[in-house]
Design a protein around this motif. Structure first.
Motif, PDB file in Angstrom:
ATOM      1  N   MET A  13       0.826  -1.211   0.000  1.00 55.94           N
ATOM      2  CA  MET A  13       0.000   0.000   0.000  1.00 55.94           C
ATOM      3  C   MET A  13       0.861   1.263   0.000  1.00 55.94           C
ATOM      4  O   MET A  13       0.530   2.242  -0.661  1.00 55.94           O
ATOM      5  N   LEU A  16       1.981   1.672  -3.504  1.00 59.12           N
ATOM      6  CA  LEU A  16       0.877   2.128  -4.358  1.00 59.12           C
ATOM      7  C   LEU A  16       0.615   3.608  -4.164  1.00 59.12           C
ATOM      8  O   LEU A  16       0.366   4.328  -5.134  1.00 59.12           O
ATOM      9  N   SER A  17       0.690   4.085  -2.899  1.00 60.90           N
ATOM     10  CA  SER A  17       0.426   5.511  -2.693  1.00 60.90           C
ATOM     11  C   SER A  17       1.551   6.370  -3.259  1.00 60.90           C
ATOM     12  O   SER A  17       1.304   7.454  -3.784  1.00 60.90           O
ATOM     13  N   THR A  18       2.784   5.854  -3.206  1.00 57.62           N
ATOM     14  CA  THR A  18       3.897   6.586  -3.841  1.00 57.62           C
ATOM     15  C   THR A  18       3.662   6.678  -5.347  1.00 57.62           C
ATOM     16  O   THR A  18       3.854   7.724  -5.959  1.00 57.62           O
ATOM     17  N   GLN A  20       0.794   6.459  -6.879  1.00 59.39           N
ATOM     18  CA  GLN A  20      -0.354   7.318  -7.161  1.00 59.39           C
ATOM     19  C   GLN A  20       0.062   8.786  -7.155  1.00 59.39           C
ATOM     20  O   GLN A  20      -0.459   9.577  -7.925  1.00 59.39           O
ATOM     21  N   LYS A  21       1.006   9.120  -6.290  1.00 55.15           N
ATOM     22  CA  LYS A  21       1.475  10.510  -6.246  1.00 55.15           C
ATOM     23  C   LYS A  21       2.204  10.863  -7.534  1.00 55.15           C
ATOM     24  O   LYS A  21       2.033  11.963  -8.072  1.00 55.15           O
ATOM     25  N   ALA A  24      -0.395  11.444 -10.130  1.00 59.53           N
ATOM     26  CA  ALA A  24      -1.009  12.770  -9.943  1.00 59.53           C
ATOM     27  C   ALA A  24      -0.087  13.859 -10.490  1.00 59.53           C
ATOM     28  O   ALA A  24      -0.547  14.792 -11.156  1.00 59.53           O
ATOM     29  N   LEU A  81      -4.133   5.401 -12.790  1.00 55.22           N
ATOM     30  CA  LEU A  81      -4.934   5.979 -11.701  1.00 55.22           C
ATOM     31  C   LEU A  81      -5.978   4.978 -11.236  1.00 55.22           C
ATOM     32  O   LEU A  81      -6.087   4.678 -10.043  1.00 55.22           O
ATOM     33  N   ASN A  84      -4.247   1.677  -9.767  1.00 54.32           N
ATOM     34  CA  ASN A  84      -3.701   1.879  -8.421  1.00 54.32           C
ATOM     35  C   ASN A  84      -4.799   1.930  -7.376  1.00 54.32           C
ATOM     36  O   ASN A  84      -4.666   1.342  -6.307  1.00 54.32           O
ATOM     37  N   ALA A  85      -5.889   2.659  -7.692  1.00 50.87           N
ATOM     38  CA  ALA A  85      -6.987   2.788  -6.724  1.00 50.87           C
ATOM     39  C   ALA A  85      -7.601   1.419  -6.441  1.00 50.87           C
ATOM     40  O   ALA A  85      -7.880   1.084  -5.287  1.00 50.87           O
ATOM     41  N   PHE A  88      -5.198  -0.725  -4.409  1.00 51.36           N
ATOM     42  CA  PHE A  88      -5.184  -0.230  -3.030  1.00 51.36           C
ATOM     43  C   PHE A  88      -6.430  -0.709  -2.293  1.00 51.36           C
ATOM     44  O   PHE A  88      -6.367  -1.112  -1.132  1.00 51.36           O
ATOM     45  N   ASN A  89      -7.545  -0.666  -3.002  1.00 52.67           N
ATOM     46  CA  ASN A  89      -8.822  -1.119  -2.435  1.00 52.67           C
ATOM     47  C   ASN A  89      -8.726  -2.592  -2.021  1.00 52.67           C
ATOM     48  O   ASN A  89      -9.120  -2.971  -0.917  1.00 52.67           O
ATOM     49  N   SER A  92      -6.422  -2.930   1.027  1.00 55.85           N
ATOM     50  CA  SER A  92      -7.016  -2.464   2.284  1.00 55.85           C
ATOM     51  C   SER A  92      -8.105  -3.426   2.758  1.00 55.85           C
ATOM     52  O   SER A  92      -8.256  -3.654   3.959  1.00 55.85           O
TER      53      SER A  92
END
Lengths: 112, 143
Positions: A13, A16-18, A20-21, A24, A81, A84-85, A88-89, A92
């Motif tokens: 996770m 994945l958030s890295t 996603q950044k 963005a 995008l 990744n979402a 991540f889902n 989580s």
């Protein structure tokens, strides 16, 4: 955290958030002259994250460049995008499942 | 959590695209303006974007990795010659009867405006996706 699986999910996770950044940033800079798409090599970085190293960004090769030197592909970024979402889902939900398992073990123990 | 800095990055993209759209609308509104404060016809304006690291003073304390946001480096004015139209009766006509009009192509402005609008939507989609990710990780707390 709880066990090996959960801490692996945590790293997943984080990565994945890295990513996603970076996605963005790529979308925000879709019209910036000379900007180059940034991404992380997911498998490679996941392995190095296990060794405690922070993820490194690289410029993916093979993307067509526009005349202003920008090579952001909106199609690629929107796909990333969404992907990744979703990933991540999933991760989580898996962590939630792990915690529920432990909670049920505790609850069942009370009745025993 | 680095997800919050993604929102900041996308917000910088939205702000930049909005300013670009405002410039384009200004250009179209002034398509026939022959008088300006600095004299002469209106000159077409365009924005130049540049990437910039996004950190707010608060989050910089906790985060070591900043996202590449975008900001407007400068607003450039068209330096080309104005478009001359033969209108002898016009109050701004010169000795030969020509009036200097701004040189801009409405089709070009419309395409740019559409582009700005699409890029804005892209940033909104990014914020929505990141928001969903944050909501999902918050839901772990509830389990």
């Amino acid at each position: 955290m709880l066990d090996a699986t959960t801490s692996n999910l945590q790293r997943y996770m984080d990565l994945l958030s890295t990513r996603q950044k970076l996605v963005a940033s790529n979308i925000a800079n879709a019209d910036t002259p000379g900007y180059k798409t940034e991404d992380i090599d997911f498998q490679c970085e996941y392995a190095s994250l296990l060794n405690g190293q922070p993820p490194l960004a690289y410029e993916p090769p093979g993307l067509p460049e526009k005349p202003d030197g920008n090579n952001v592909s909106m199609d690629r970024e929107t796909r990333m995008l969404a992907e990744n979402a979703l990933r991540f889902n999933i991760a989580s939900n898996l962590v939630t499942g792990q915690i529920k398992d432990i909670r049920s073990a505790i609850d069942e123990g009370k009745n025993g | 959590m680095s997800l919050f800095s993604s929102i900041q990055v996308s917000a910088s993209g939205m702000a930049a695209q909005r300013t670009r759209a405002e410039m384009l609308v200004e250009n179209m509104a002034n398509a026939d303006t022959t008088r300006t404060a600095e004299g002469g016809p209106y000159k077409r304006k365009d924005v130049v974007f540049t990437s910039e690291l996004q950190t707010s003073p608060f989050s910089a304390v906790f985060q070591h990795e900043a996202g590449q946001g975008v900001r407007i480096a400068s607003v450039v004015q068209d330096t080309g010659p104005p478009e001359l139209r033969y209108l002898p009766g016009h109050p701004d006509a010169d000795a030969n009867g020509y009036v200097a009009f701004p040189r801009l192509n409405p089709a070009e402005e419309m395409v740019d405006l559409l582009n700005a609008s699409r890029s804005y939507e892209g940033n909104v989609a990014a914020i929505t996706a990141v928001k969903d990710m944050i909501t999902n990780s918050v839901s772990i707390l509830k389990s």
